[in-house]
Write an enzyme that holds these catalytic residues in place. Structure first.
Site, PDB file in Angstrom:
ATOM      1  N   SER A   3      43.868 152.346  41.699  1.00 13.22           N
ATOM      2  CA  SER A   3      43.528 151.331  40.697  1.00 13.22           C
ATOM      3  C   SER A   3      42.518 150.286  41.145  1.00 13.22           C
ATOM      4  O   SER A   3      42.080 149.470  40.325  1.00 13.22           O
ATOM      5  CB  SER A   3      44.799 150.633  40.214  1.00 13.22           C
ATOM      6  OG  SER A   3      45.484 151.444  39.278  1.00 13.22           O
TER       7      SER A   3
ATOM      8  N   LYS B  57      39.302 149.667  39.175  1.00 16.91           N
ATOM      9  CA  LYS B  57      39.216 148.761  38.032  1.00 16.91           C
ATOM     10  C   LYS B  57      38.331 147.548  38.317  1.00 16.91           C
ATOM     11  O   LYS B  57      37.805 146.929  37.392  1.00 16.91           O
ATOM     12  CB  LYS B  57      40.612 148.319  37.598  1.00 16.91           C
ATOM     13  CG  LYS B  57      41.491 149.446  37.039  1.00 16.91           C
ATOM     14  CD  LYS B  57      42.832 148.912  36.575  1.00 16.91           C
ATOM     15  CE  LYS B  57      43.704 149.982  35.919  1.00 16.91           C
ATOM     16  NZ  LYS B  57      44.410 150.820  36.879  1.00 16.91           N
TER      17      LYS B  57
ATOM     18  N   SER C 149      47.070 145.796  36.148  1.00 20.14           N
ATOM     19  CA  SER C 149      46.629 147.158  36.436  1.00 20.14           C
ATOM     20  C   SER C 149      46.894 148.064  35.231  1.00 20.14           C
ATOM     21  O   SER C 149      47.490 149.139  35.340  1.00 20.14           O
ATOM     22  CB  SER C 149      47.334 147.715  37.683  1.00 20.14           C
ATOM     23  OG  SER C 149      46.611 148.817  38.199  1.00 20.14           O
TER      24      SER C 149
END
Length: 454
Positions: A120, A123, A291
């Site tokens: 993640s 991102k 997230s």
């Protein structure tokens, strides 16, 4: 150079205490003032919402230049990080980078341009690309239009996964009132998903971490009323959203015939009502803080459309690459397989992540500020709320986490005891104990916040 001036927007007053919380000192005030008064509560940034609840021990992120603080010695920093990043918990060869945000200069690197599975932490790059392509004030619009030939209301998906049932109710009331003004009392309902070339199943499938990717859904297709984190998802989020919209139309006095059907709206259809999301800056903050995988894929597709690409996985990859190239960020070793980081085929580098953070800190790029304000705060918010217990990094580390089986990553900012702002990224692969790996990464980030390193 952009990163050379980064600290003017990021430096933190060491040890400062404020009830305002660890945020950006109001640098985004102008953006908030542009929002409509009716949207004021929804438009509040995640930074503001969390800051209202933070204890007074949280340090304030102040708009001062860390260049006046003593410089960090690369040798001293390397000596501090070496034993921590050589932990067996981080696998055979973790990659990483640390840069001084006051100067843009690298302080420590290890395989910084080696492509690794980011999980993640990708991102961070997605956030920078989206804000560059769309701007912080862009909103995703869900519309209701009138198809006169078919005598039906068409709900047109705008790619907003944050659409709520209350939003749908408001949209239906406005549409029904408009139709009543035209003396239309009966209609059918359809829903238009043409914004995306197709509904898309993520390679990992529909599960508690992500719904079917569609431009029309309510609350990310969640079926348990939750707002964040894993949750069961609807089998057909678009159809469920259309059904709820039809019910709200009926509740607003329109006689609805038959069940909603999927159909594209005519190009010349009359617009009845529009429901807009929070600004992109807020969406990006929420994506980073929690997230949020569904929001990441939606933001990625909005970036693709703004870049002239199709709103699918390949289009997202091309768009992200193009936008980050325009920002002048290093892309060697980088491959975007998705926007959420759930696909293990994606590759990101420590160089890209740290330079994206530096770009967001650059006072010449205020449109990117949400990349920083959305980062979870160690021990306080989002995915770091339950980490950094009794740690030197509590409140001083702000970072995006990344976790897949065998993959643990962390990228963000930290402030030295002297007030020197740093950006870091640590990417570990082939980890065997996720809990131990996360703790090792937290220890490394905390060491930055505790290290005078002169």
């Amino acid at each position: 150079m952009a990163t050379g001036a980064a600290a003017a927007g990021l430096a933190v007053a060491a040890g400062a205490v404020s009830v305002a919380g660890p945020w950006d000192g109001g640098l985004r005030t102008a953006e908030r003032e542009q929002a409509a008064a009716a949207d004021a509560e929804r438009d509040r940034t995640e930074a503001e919402r969390v800051a209202d609840t933070l204890p007074v021990a949280a340090p304030v992120l102040a708009p001062v230049d860390g260049a006046g603080a003593p410089a960090v010695s690369p040798d001293a920093l390397a000596a501090t990080l070496a034993p921590l990043l050589e932990s067996a918990a981080l696998g055979p060869e973790p990659a990483g980078a640390v840069i001084d945000l006051s100067t843009g200069e690298p302080l420590w690197t290890r395989e910084e341009r080696s492509g690794r599975t980011p999980a993640s932490t990708v991102k961070v790059a997605v956030a920078a690309a989206a804000l560059h392509a769309l701007g912080p004030d862009h909103r995703l619009a869900t519309t209701a239009v009138w198809d006169e030939e078919e005598e039906r209301v068409v709900l047109v998906g705008g790619g907003d996964p944050t659409l709520s049932d209350e939003d749908l109710r408001a949209l239906a009331r406005e549409a029904a009132a408009e139709l009543a003004g035209r003396e239309i009392r009966t209609a059918r309902v359809a829903y238009d998903l043409s914004l995306y070339p197709r509904e898309q199943l993520h390679p990992i499938g529909v599960n508690d971490n992500i719904a079917l990717i569609t431009p029309l859904q309510v609350n990310e297709g969640r079926t348990d009323g939750s707002a964040h984190g894993p949750a069961p998802r609807a089998d057909d989020p678009a159809a469920e959203a259309a059904g709820a919209f039809a019910a709200h139309l009926a509740g607003a006095g329109l006689r609805v015939e038959d069940r909603p059907r999927r159909a594209d709206a005519p190009e010349d259809a009359d617009r009845l009502a529009t429901q807009r999301s929070a600004p992109m800056s807020t969406l990006v903050e929420d994506m980073l803080t929690y997230s949020d995988n569904d929001l990441a894929e939606a933001i990625g597709r909005a970036t693709a459309l703004a870049s002239g690409e199709e709103a699918d996985f390949r289009g997202v990859g091309r768009a992200l690459t193009g936008q980050l190239r325009e920002l002048g960020l290093p892309l060697d070793g980088v491959r975007f397989a998705d926007a959420s980081g759930l696909d293990r085929q994606g590759r990101t580098t420590a160089a890209l992540l740290t330079r994206a953070l530096a770009a967001a800190a650059d006072p010449a790029r205020p449109e990117l500020r949400a990349v920083l304000t959305g980062l979870p705060v160690a021990g306080f918010s989002g995915t770091l709320a339950d980490r950094y217990e009794d740690s030197a990094g509590t409140g001083l580390v702000r970072a995006k986490t990344g976790t897949l089986t065998g993959v643990n990553t962390l990228a963000g900012t930290a402030v030295t005891p002297d007030g020197r702002p740093l950006a870091f990224a640590f990417l570990a692969s082939d980890t065997s104990d996720g809990t131990a790996a996360a703790r090792a990464l937290d220890d490394a980030a905390s060491a930055l916040a505790a290290c005078a390193c002169r």
